[in-house]
Design a protein around this motif. Structure first.
Motif, PDB file in Angstrom:
ATOM      1  N   ALA A  72     -10.945   6.389   2.328  1.00 41.89           N
ATOM      2  CA  ALA A  72      -9.675   6.809   2.914  1.00 41.89           C
ATOM      3  C   ALA A  72      -8.493   6.083   2.300  1.00 41.89           C
ATOM      4  O   ALA A  72      -7.376   6.616   2.257  1.00 41.89           O
ATOM      5  CB  ALA A  72      -9.699   6.575   4.434  1.00 41.89           C
ATOM      6  N   LEU A  73      -8.687   4.869   1.825  1.00 50.42           N
ATOM      7  CA  LEU A  73      -7.576   4.095   1.275  1.00 50.42           C
ATOM      8  C   LEU A  73      -7.382   4.338  -0.217  1.00 50.42           C
ATOM      9  O   LEU A  73      -6.364   3.948  -0.779  1.00 50.42           O
ATOM     10  CB  LEU A  73      -7.810   2.600   1.513  1.00 50.42           C
ATOM     11  CG  LEU A  73      -7.974   2.168   2.975  1.00 50.42           C
ATOM     12  CD1 LEU A  73      -8.096   0.659   3.065  1.00 50.42           C
ATOM     13  CD2 LEU A  73      -6.806   2.655   3.820  1.00 50.42           C
ATOM     14  N   GLY A  74      -8.358   4.963  -0.844  1.00 51.55           N
ATOM     15  CA  GLY A  74      -8.265   5.158  -2.285  1.00 51.55           C
ATOM     16  C   GLY A  74      -7.125   6.074  -2.682  1.00 51.55           C
ATOM     17  O   GLY A  74      -6.399   5.801  -3.638  1.00 51.55           O
ATOM     18  N   GLY A  75      -6.954   7.177  -1.938  1.00 50.31           N
ATOM     19  CA  GLY A  75      -5.876   8.115  -2.262  1.00 50.31           C
ATOM     20  C   GLY A  75      -4.502   7.481  -2.199  1.00 50.31           C
ATOM     21  O   GLY A  75      -3.737   7.545  -3.173  1.00 50.31           O
ATOM     22  N   VAL A 116       1.442   0.411  10.573  1.00 53.82           N
ATOM     23  CA  VAL A 116       0.744  -0.164   9.425  1.00 53.82           C
ATOM     24  C   VAL A 116       1.557   0.135   8.169  1.00 53.82           C
ATOM     25  O   VAL A 116       1.629   1.281   7.726  1.00 53.82           O
ATOM     26  CB  VAL A 116      -0.678   0.436   9.298  1.00 53.82           C
ATOM     27  CG1 VAL A 116      -1.395  -0.159   8.098  1.00 53.82           C
ATOM     28  CG2 VAL A 116      -1.460   0.208  10.571  1.00 53.82           C
ATOM     29  N   ARG A 117       2.122  -0.904   7.574  1.00 55.22           N
ATOM     30  CA  ARG A 117       2.962  -0.711   6.395  1.00 55.22           C
ATOM     31  C   ARG A 117       2.103  -0.955   5.135  1.00 55.22           C
ATOM     32  O   ARG A 117       2.302  -1.877   4.353  1.00 55.22           O
ATOM     33  CB  ARG A 117       4.176  -1.638   6.449  1.00 55.22           C
ATOM     34  CG  ARG A 117       4.968  -1.485   7.755  1.00 55.22           C
ATOM     35  CD  ARG A 117       6.417  -1.816   7.569  1.00 55.22           C
ATOM     36  NE  ARG A 117       7.080  -0.863   6.679  1.00 55.22           N
ATOM     37  CZ  ARG A 117       7.562   0.330   7.034  1.00 55.22           C
ATOM     38  NH1 ARG A 117       7.452   0.744   8.300  1.00 55.22           N
ATOM     39  NH2 ARG A 117       8.139   1.112   6.157  1.00 55.22           N
ATOM     40  N   PHE A 118       1.148  -0.065   4.982  1.00 55.25           N
ATOM     41  CA  PHE A 118       0.172  -0.203   3.905  1.00 55.25           C
ATOM     42  C   PHE A 118       0.829  -0.034   2.532  1.00 55.25           C
ATOM     43  O   PHE A 118       0.524  -0.769   1.578  1.00 55.25           O
ATOM     44  CB  PHE A 118      -0.949   0.818   4.098  1.00 55.25           C
ATOM     45  CG  PHE A 118      -2.088   0.705   3.119  1.00 55.25           C
ATOM     46  CD1 PHE A 118      -2.901  -0.410   3.116  1.00 55.25           C
ATOM     47  CD2 PHE A 118      -2.357   1.718   2.211  1.00 55.25           C
ATOM     48  CE1 PHE A 118      -3.960  -0.515   2.225  1.00 55.25           C
ATOM     49  CE2 PHE A 118      -3.411   1.618   1.324  1.00 55.25           C
ATOM     50  CZ  PHE A 118      -4.216   0.502   1.329  1.00 55.25           C
ATOM     51  N   ALA A 119       1.725   0.906   2.386  1.00 56.88           N
ATOM     52  CA  ALA A 119       2.387   1.134   1.100  1.00 56.88           C
ATOM     53  C   ALA A 119       3.161  -0.097   0.667  1.00 56.88           C
ATOM     54  O   ALA A 119       3.139  -0.491  -0.508  1.00 56.88           O
ATOM     55  CB  ALA A 119       3.313   2.349   1.193  1.00 56.88           C
ATOM     56  N   ASP A 120       3.872  -0.731   1.626  1.00 58.05           N
ATOM     57  CA  ASP A 120       4.608  -1.950   1.291  1.00 58.05           C
ATOM     58  C   ASP A 120       3.642  -3.067   0.877  1.00 58.05           C
ATOM     59  O   ASP A 120       3.930  -3.860  -0.029  1.00 58.05           O
ATOM     60  CB  ASP A 120       5.437  -2.415   2.489  1.00 58.05           C
ATOM     61  CG  ASP A 120       6.569  -1.443   2.826  1.00 58.05           C
ATOM     62  OD1 ASP A 120       6.940  -0.644   1.941  1.00 58.05           O
ATOM     63  OD2 ASP A 120       7.060  -1.483   3.959  1.00 58.05           O
ATOM     64  N   SER A 121       2.496  -3.125   1.539  1.00 58.88           N
ATOM     65  CA  SER A 121       1.511  -4.150   1.207  1.00 58.88           C
ATOM     66  C   SER A 121       1.008  -3.992  -0.224  1.00 58.88           C
ATOM     67  O   SER A 121       0.841  -4.980  -0.954  1.00 58.88           O
ATOM     68  CB  SER A 121       0.325  -4.066   2.167  1.00 58.88           C
ATOM     69  OG  SER A 121       0.738  -4.269   3.492  1.00 58.88           O
ATOM     70  N   LEU A 122       0.777  -2.747  -0.639  1.00 59.68           N
ATOM     71  CA  LEU A 122       0.304  -2.523  -2.010  1.00 59.68           C
ATOM     72  C   LEU A 122       1.369  -2.908  -3.030  1.00 59.68           C
ATOM     73  O   LEU A 122       1.052  -3.437  -4.098  1.00 59.68           O
ATOM     74  CB  LEU A 122      -0.101  -1.066  -2.183  1.00 59.68           C
ATOM     75  CG  LEU A 122      -1.309  -0.594  -1.361  1.00 59.68           C
ATOM     76  CD1 LEU A 122      -1.619   0.864  -1.672  1.00 59.68           C
ATOM     77  CD2 LEU A 122      -2.530  -1.452  -1.627  1.00 59.68           C
ATOM     78  N   VAL A 155       2.525   3.931   7.298  1.00 62.69           N
ATOM     79  CA  VAL A 155       3.130   4.434   6.069  1.00 62.69           C
ATOM     80  C   VAL A 155       2.177   4.016   4.951  1.00 62.69           C
ATOM     81  O   VAL A 155       2.163   2.877   4.510  1.00 62.69           O
ATOM     82  CB  VAL A 155       4.529   3.857   5.838  1.00 62.69           C
ATOM     83  CG1 VAL A 155       5.131   4.434   4.561  1.00 62.69           C
ATOM     84  CG2 VAL A 155       5.431   4.123   7.034  1.00 62.69           C
ATOM     85  N   ASN A 156       1.350   4.969   4.515  1.00 63.65           N
ATOM     86  CA  ASN A 156       0.281   4.647   3.574  1.00 63.65           C
ATOM     87  C   ASN A 156       0.674   4.804   2.123  1.00 63.65           C
ATOM     88  O   ASN A 156       0.073   4.190   1.236  1.00 63.65           O
ATOM     89  CB  ASN A 156      -0.936   5.525   3.864  1.00 63.65           C
ATOM     90  CG  ASN A 156      -1.578   5.179   5.197  1.00 63.65           C
ATOM     91  OD1 ASN A 156      -1.541   4.031   5.631  1.00 63.65           O
ATOM     92  ND2 ASN A 156      -2.157   6.177   5.863  1.00 63.65           N
ATOM     93  N   ALA A 157       1.670   5.645   1.858  1.00 63.01           N
ATOM     94  CA  ALA A 157       2.105   5.903   0.493  1.00 63.01           C
ATOM     95  C   ALA A 157       3.533   6.440   0.570  1.00 63.01           C
ATOM     96  O   ALA A 157       4.029   6.755   1.662  1.00 63.01           O
ATOM     97  CB  ALA A 157       1.176   6.905  -0.187  1.00 63.01           C
ATOM     98  N   PRO A 158       4.222   6.538  -0.559  1.00 57.62           N
ATOM     99  CA  PRO A 158       5.613   7.026  -0.515  1.00 57.62           C
ATOM    100  C   PRO A 158       5.765   8.371   0.190  1.00 57.62           C
ATOM    101  O   PRO A 158       6.805   8.628   0.791  1.00 57.62           O
ATOM    102  CB  PRO A 158       5.984   7.128  -2.003  1.00 57.62           C
ATOM    103  CG  PRO A 158       5.145   6.097  -2.663  1.00 57.62           C
ATOM    104  CD  PRO A 158       3.845   6.097  -1.922  1.00 57.62           C
TER     105      PRO A 158
END
Length: 1016
Positions: free
Chosen positions: A797-800, A772-778, A678-681
Motif C-alpha cells: 500500500a505504501l509503494g505507490g 498522517v503526513r506521509f508525503a512530508d515524511s518521504l 496525505v500520502n502523496a502530492p
C-alpha cells in the motif's frame, strides 16, 4: 602441522593454446586435438619474419600460441592503459587466471575469510626485450621494475585480489609451477594460509612466429612433439597459464566446497652434482623425488593408474624420465604395464614455467571425469625406454577409467633445467558430504548476478542461464548459493527468483535482454535502507503463513509478539499467522498488523538489511518506534492492544482514498469529514462517519474522481477518535517511552522525530487523531542522500505513494499473497539497488555447496607496444602514451592529441565494439580552460591514451600514488610551480586540480608563460 595431510583442489583455471578455459581444454584433450598453429608466409611477414629466415631449412613456422596475449581488461583490474601496456603480459595473464580460479572455486576475491597464499612463477619477460618497451620506460626505474620483473608476479595478484597469505614468486625453470603447488601444499599444512593459489605462466614474444630447430636434440624439426615415440625428435615451446586453488581437505568438506581432486603427497629435490652437466638430468635424484612423494602420500604405487609425465619428446629426456619412474616404482612392485603414461606436451607443447600445472590440471580433470586422454603421435615406443620392462604403458587413445575397489590415483612429474624435480600424487575426490538442512528449504531460490558493466551483466546472466539449462534442478540451489557468497559484488546487478532451473534460465535471459542502466561513473557506497511500516487495514489472508513455515527468524518474531499480546487479548496470533486467517475485530487486526511488521523487520535485519531510518504509517509508527527502541516489545504490545480495544468502543466509520491534492480534497469536505492522511502530492485519505463518506464517494464519482473505500471499520485520524485520546494517553504513560536509537521520521509532523516527541505520552495519544503526513515524511528523507525504501509489511500500500516522490533509488514492496517468494523477490530488488545483504545469514540452515559457474566476462582490449622499425630510433618515454603540448591551447580548449605511434585500445573479439560504452566513453567533454587542457595532457601522458574530461577522477582512471608523483613532476615542470603532492591528492578531478593550479597564479606570482616542452 595439520592432522590430515590431504589437500583439496577446489578450483582451477587455465588459458592454454587452443583453449581459453579449462572446459575447452578438457574437451580438446578428450578429442586428441593438437593445438599447434602453423603460420603462412603472410602471417610471418606481419610478425616481422623476413623471407630469408622463413625459407631456411631449419626454420619451423609453427608454435602453440594463445589467441592474442596483447588483450587485457585493464579497467577491470584498475590499471590505466599506459600501465597495462607496460606490464609483462605474463603478469596480466596470471592475474586473469587467478581471478578466474577463485571464481571457479566459488570464492569472491578479497571477500574470503582467512589468509590466502599465492605461489607462482613465470618465464623470461621477452616482451620487455623484444617489444621496444625497455628504452621507452628506462627513465623510470621503479615503474619499469615493478611492471616487468618476476619478483612482482605473485605479489601483484595478492595486491589486486586482496589476498593476505604468503605471496611467493617461484623460479625453477620448467618445474616452476609444480614446485609452486608443492610449496602451497606445505604452507596449507603448516597453517600459514587457509587457501592458496598455485601455478605458472609463460608468454613468448614475438608470439606468432616459429623457431629454428637444433636437429631434433631439444627442439622438434617438424612442429610436433612425440613423447615416448620412436620418432620423437624434440619439443616446441608455447604460451599459456594455469592456476589451481588449494585448501585443506577437512576445511573444504566442512565448508561445502566442490573438491575436484585431492593432493595426497608431493616432493621436491635437486639433482645436485649427480649428473653429467648443469642441464643434464639425473635418474637417481628424479627417482628419489618420486619415492619421497609416494611416501608422503602413503599410497601403494600399484594403485596409481596414471602418471602425467614431463614427457618432452626428446631422445635423451624421455628415456631418463621413464627410467627414473621405473626405478622408483620397482622399490614397491615388480608388476608391468599397469600404469598409463601420458604427456600433455603432445597437445599444447612445452609451456615452460606453466608446464607442470598444465599437466596437473589435466590429471585433475582426468580423475574428475573418469577418463584418461590420449597422448598424441604415439605409434611405436622408443626402444630406449624399454617400456615392456616397466610398470608403464603409453595411453595413446581415450580410455575409460572405471571406478575400482579403491579411489582412482594419478601422479604428475615435472623436471626443471638445473635439476629441480617435482612430483605430486593425486587422488580422486571423496564423495561430498550431504549438507544438513536445519530448516525447511525455501520454495524458491534467488540468483543474484553482478558485473562491472551492463553488457558484462547481460553476458554473465546468459552464461549462467545456459549452465542451469544444461545441468537442471540439481544445480539450482547450489548455483544460487555460489552466486551469493562466492562472487564479487559489482555495481551492475540483476536477480531472478525461480522454483526450477528452467524458470531460472528463462528469468536470467529475460533480465539479460533488458536494457540495463549505465554503470555508475564512480564507486558509490551502498545506499541507506529506510523501513516503511504500514499500519492501515487487515493483512491479506495467507500473508505470513509461508514465512512462518520457512523462516525461523520470522517465526520467532511472531511467537514473541504472540506471547506479549496474549495477556491483552483472546486471539492467538500464532494461529492467525500460521493458518493464514484474517483477524476479526479492531484489537486483533491492529495486533496482527503490528506483529507482521515486527516479524518482517526482524527477518530483514537477520539478513543484514539494517534500517538507516524508519517511517511508520499510522499504526506502523508504533512498529517503527518499537524497532527504534522507543518502546520495548512488551510495552509496545500493551499500548497497541489498548489502542485496539479503545478503537472498538468508537462508533463505526469509514475512510476514502481520494486521488486529489490536499487543497482540492479539503474543498470537498463537509459533514464532519477530515483529511486523515496525505500520502502523496495528489493522494489523500478522508475519514469520517459512514454516511458522510458514502455521500462524498458518490459525489466524487459523479465528478469522475475515482475515489476508493479502504478496508477499515473505523475513521482513524479523524474527530471520531477524540473520545479515546485521554485513555490512550494514560496507557502510554504506564510504559515510559525512551529516545529512539534509530532515526525516526514522524508522520505527525513530517519531520525527523525529536526526542521530546518520542518520549511524550501526549504525542502518542494524539497520534491517533492527527492526520498522517506521509508525503512530508518521504520528502524529509532526502537528507539521507542515496537511499532505498523497503516496505516492511503486507500489501504494497505504501509503494505507490512512495514512487511518486523523487529521491529513492528504488521502492521495494512488502509481501502479498504467496509471501515467502515475494520476500525473496524483494531481497533481489534490494540487491539490484546496491544493498549488500548478509548472504551467509540468508542461506543459514539451507543445504548448499559452492560449485563452478561461468565467471565474470573480461572485456579485453589491446594493451601492447610494438617494436619500432629497425631504422627508427626508439621514441622517448612519453611518446607511447600521449605528449604535452607546447603551451595551453587557449583557443581550441583541447589537449594535444596522442602521437600516431600510441598503443590505442582495440576491441577484443570477446565483446561487441559498442557494447560497453560506459567502460571507456568517460566524461570526455572539452576542457573549459587552458589549464584544464594541460592537466588532461599530463594525465594522458601518465595514464595512457584514454578519453579524459574535466570531471574525471584520477583514481577512477587507474591512477595511484606512484603515478601521482609523475603527474606532480610534469605539472611543476610545465608551469614552473611547486605543487605539493597533498594538493593533487585533495583535488582528484581535472577541474579541481586545474582550479588549484589557477589559485597558485591568482594568489601568487604567475610566470609570463608556461614552460615550453620539447616534443619529438
Amino acid at each position: 602441522m595439520n592432522a590430515d595431510p590431504d589437500v583439496a583442489v577446489v578450483g582451477l583455471a587455465c588459458q592454454v593454446p587452443g583453449a581459453p578455459d579449462a572446459d575447452r581444454y578438457w574437451a580438446n584433450l578428450r578429442a586428441g586435438v593438437e593445438s599447434v598453429t602453423v603460420f603462412d608466409a603472410a602471417e610471418l611477414r606481419a610478425a616481422g619474419v623476413d623471407d630469408a629466415l622463413r625459407t631456411r631449412p631449419d626454420y619451423v613456422p609453427a608454435a602453440p600460441v594463445l589467441a592474442d596475449p596483447s588483450l587485457f581488461d585493464a579497467d577491470f583490474f584498475g590499471y590505466s592503459h599506459r600501465e597495462a601496456c607496460a606490464l609483462d603480459p605474463q603478469h596480466r595473464l596470471f592475474l586473469e587466471c587467478a581471478w578466474a580460479a577463485m571464481e571457479h572455486a566459488g570464492y569472491a576475491p578479497g571477500r574470503q575469510t582467512g589468509p590466502v597464499g599465492v605461489y607462482g612463477g613465470s618465464a623470461l619477460n621477452s616482451y620487455l626485450l623484444f617489444s621496444g618497451l625497455l628504452p621507452r620506460l628506462s627513465d623510470d626505474y621503479l615503474f619499469t621494475l615493478t611492471a616487468s620483473d618476476k619478483d612482482f608476479l605473485a605479489t601483484r595478484v595478492s595486491y589486486k585480489l586482496g589476498l593476505t597469505g604468503p605471496s611467493l614468486t617461484v623460479q625453477t625453470a620448467c618445474s616452476t609451477s609444480l614446485v609452486a603447488v608443492h610449496l602451497a601444499v606445505r604452507a596449507l599444512l603448516a597453517g600459514e594460509c587457509d587457501m592458496a593459489l598455485a601455478g605458472g605462466v609463460s608468454v613468448r614474444v614475438p608470439h606468432r612466429v616459429g623457431y629454428l630447430h637444433d636437429g631434433g636434440h631439444m627442439l622438434s624439426a617438424d612442429g610436433h612433439c612425440r613423447p615416448f615415440d620412436a620418432a620423437a625428435g624434440g619439443t616446441l615451446f608455447g604460451s599459456g597459464a594455469g592456476i589451481v586453488v588449494l585448501k585443506r581437505l577437512d576445511d573444504a568438506r566442512a565448508q561445502h566446497d566442490t573438491v575436484h581432486a585431492v593432493v595426497r603427497g608431493s616432493a621436491v629435490n635437486n639433482d645436485g652434482a649427480d649428473k653429467a652437466g648443469f642441464s643434464a638430468p639425473s635418474v637417481r635424484r628424479q627417482a628419489d623425488a618420486v619415492v619421497e612423494a609416494l611416501g608422503a602420500a602413503d599410497v601403494d604405487p600399484a594403485t596409481v593408474a596414471y602418471v602425467e609425465a614431463h614427457g618432452t619428446g626428446t631422445r635423451v629426456g624421455d628415456p631418463i624420465e621413464v627410467a627414473a619412474l621405473t626405478r622408483a616404482y620397482r622399490r614397491f612392485t615388480r608388476a608391468r604395464g599397469f600404469c598409463a603414461l601420458g604427456s600433455v606436451k603432445s597437445n599444447v607443447g612445452h609451456l615452460d614455467a606453466a608446464a607442470g600445472v598444465t599437466g596437473l590440471i589435466k590429471a585433475v580433470l582426468a580423475l574428475r571425469h573418469g577418463e584418461i586422454p590420449p597422448t598424441l603421435h604415439f605409434r611405436h615406443a622408443n626402444p630406449d625406454l624399454r617400456l615392456d620392462e616397466t610398470p608403464f604403458r603409453v595411453a595413446d587413445r581415450l580410455e575409460p577409467w572405471p571406478a575400482g575397489a579403491g579411489p582412482r590415483r594419478a601422479a604428475v612429474n615435472a623436471l626443471g633445467v638445473g635439476g629441480t624435480n617435482a612430483h605430486v600424487v593425486l587422488q580422486e575426490a571423496p564423495a561430498p558430504p550431504e549438507p544438513a538442512a536445519s530448516v525447511p528449504a525455501r520454495p524458491v531460490v534467488l540468483l543474484a548476478v553482478s558485473a562491472r558493466t551492463p553488457h558484462a551483466l547481460a553476458t554473465l546472466s546468459g552464461a549462467v542461464a545456459d549452465h542451469l539449462a544444461a545441468h537442471g534442478d540439481a544445480h539450482l540451489a547450489d548455483a544460487a548459493y555460489t552466486l551469493q557468497v562466492g562472487r564479487a559484488a559489482f555495481a551492475c546487478r540483476g536477480s531472478a527468483v525461480a522454483r526450477t532451473a528452467a524458470e531460472a534460465a528463462e528469468a536470467l535471459r529475460a533480465a539479460g535482454s533488458r536494457r540495463m542502466p549505465a554503470a555508475p561513473a564512480r564507486a558509490a557506497p551502498p545506499p541507506a535502507v529506510v523501513f516503511l511500516l504500514p499500519g492501515q487495514g487487515a493483512p491479506d489472508a495467507g500473508v505470513g503463513a509461508g514465512l512462518y513455515r520457512h523462516e525461523p527468524v520470522f517465526r520467532a518474531g511472531v511467537d514473541r509478539c504472540a506471547d506479549h499480546f496474549a495477556s491483552h487479548m483472546d486471539t492467538d496470533l500464532r494461529t492467525l499467522v500460521e493458518r493464514g486467517a484474517q483477524p476479526r475485530g479492531g484489537a486483533a487486526t491492529q495486533a496482527a498488523v503490528f506483529t507482521l511488521g515486527y516479524a518482517l523487520a526482524s527477518l530483514w535485519e537477520s539478513w543484514g538489511v539494517h534500517p538507516a531510518a524508519l517511517v511508520g504509517h499510522s499504526l506502523g509508527e508504533f512498529v517503527a518506534a518499537c524497532l527504534a527502541g522507543v518502546f520495548p516489545l512488551e510495552a509496545a504490545a500493551r499500548v497497541v492492544a489498548a489502542r485496539g480495544r479503545l478503537v472498538d468502543t468508537v462508533p463505526a466509520g469509514a475512510m476514502l482514498a481520494v486521488p486529489l491534492s490536499e487543497e482540492r480534497t479539503r474543498a470537498h469536505l463537509r459533514d464532519g469529514l477530515t483529511v486523515a492522511a496525505v500520502n502523496a502530492p495528489a493522494q489523500c485519505v478522508v475519514a469520517g462517519p459512514l454516511d458522510a463518506v458514502a455521500e462524498l464517494a458518490d459525489r466524487l464519482r459523479r465528478q469522475a474522481v475515482p475515489a476508493r473505500r479502504l478496508p477499515v471499520t473505523h475513521a482513524f485520524h479523524s474527530a471520531m477518535m477524540e473520545p479515546i485520546i485521554a485513555p490512550l494517553r494514560a496507557s502510554v504513560c504506564q510504559v515510559s517511552p525512551a529516545a529512539p536509537r534509530i532515526p525516526l521520521v514522524s508522520t505527525v509532523t513530517g519531520a525527523w522525530m525529536r526526542d521530546a516527541e518520542a518520549t511524550s505520552a501526549d504525542y502518542w495519544a494524539r497520534h491517533l487523531r492527527r492526520p498522517v503526513r506521509f508525503a512530508d515524511s518521504l520528502r524529509t528523507l532526502a537528507g539521507l542522500g542515496r537511499y532505498v525504501l523497503l516496505e516492511v509489511g503486507a500489501g504494497g500500500a505504501l509503494g505507490g505513494p512512495a514512487r511518486q516522490q523523487p529521491g529513492p533509488l528504488a521502492v521495494v514492496d512488502g509481501p502479498s499473497g504467496d509471501d515467502a517468494p515475494s520476500v525473496v523477490r524483494a531481497l533481489g530488488r534490494l540487491w539490484e539497488a546496491g544493498v549488500d545483504p548478509d548472504w551467509a545469514a540468508f542461506s543459514a540452515g539451507q543445504p548448499r555447496r559452492r560449485i563452478p559457474l561461468p565467471g565474470h566476462p573480461m572485456r579485453r582490449r589491446r594493451c601492447w607496444i610494438d617494436a619500432p622499425p629497425a631504422d627508427v630510433d626508439p621514441e622517448p618515454p612519453e611518446a607511447h602514451a600521449g605528449t604535452l603540448p607546447d603551451r595551453p591551447a587557449a583557443a581550441s580548449g583541447t589537449a594535444a592529441p596522442a602521437k600516431s605511434g600510441t598503443a590505442a585500445p582495440a576491441e577484443s573479439g570477446t565483446a561487441a565494439p559498442d557494447a560497453d560504452a560506459t567502460a571507456d566513453a568517460r566524461d570526455a567533454a572539452a576542457p573549459r580552460t587552458a589549464t584544464e587542457a594541460v592537466v588532461i595532457a599530463v594525465w594522458r601522458a601518465v595514464l595512457g591514451d584514454v578519453p579524459i574530461g574535466p570531471r574525471d577522477n584520477f583514481y577512477h582512471l587507474g591512477g595511484h600514488s606512484l603515478l601521482l608523483t609523475r603527474v606532480a613532476a610534469r605539472l611543476n615542470g610545465t608551469f614552473r610551480i611547486d605543487l605539493p603532492l597533498l594538493t593533487l591528492m585533495e583535488a582528484p578531478t581535472v577541474e579541481e586540480l586545474a582550479a588549484r593550479i589557477d589559485d597558485v597564479f591568482r594568489f601568487g606570482s604567475r610566470p609570463t608563460a608556461p614552460a615550453r616542452r620539447r616534443t619529438t
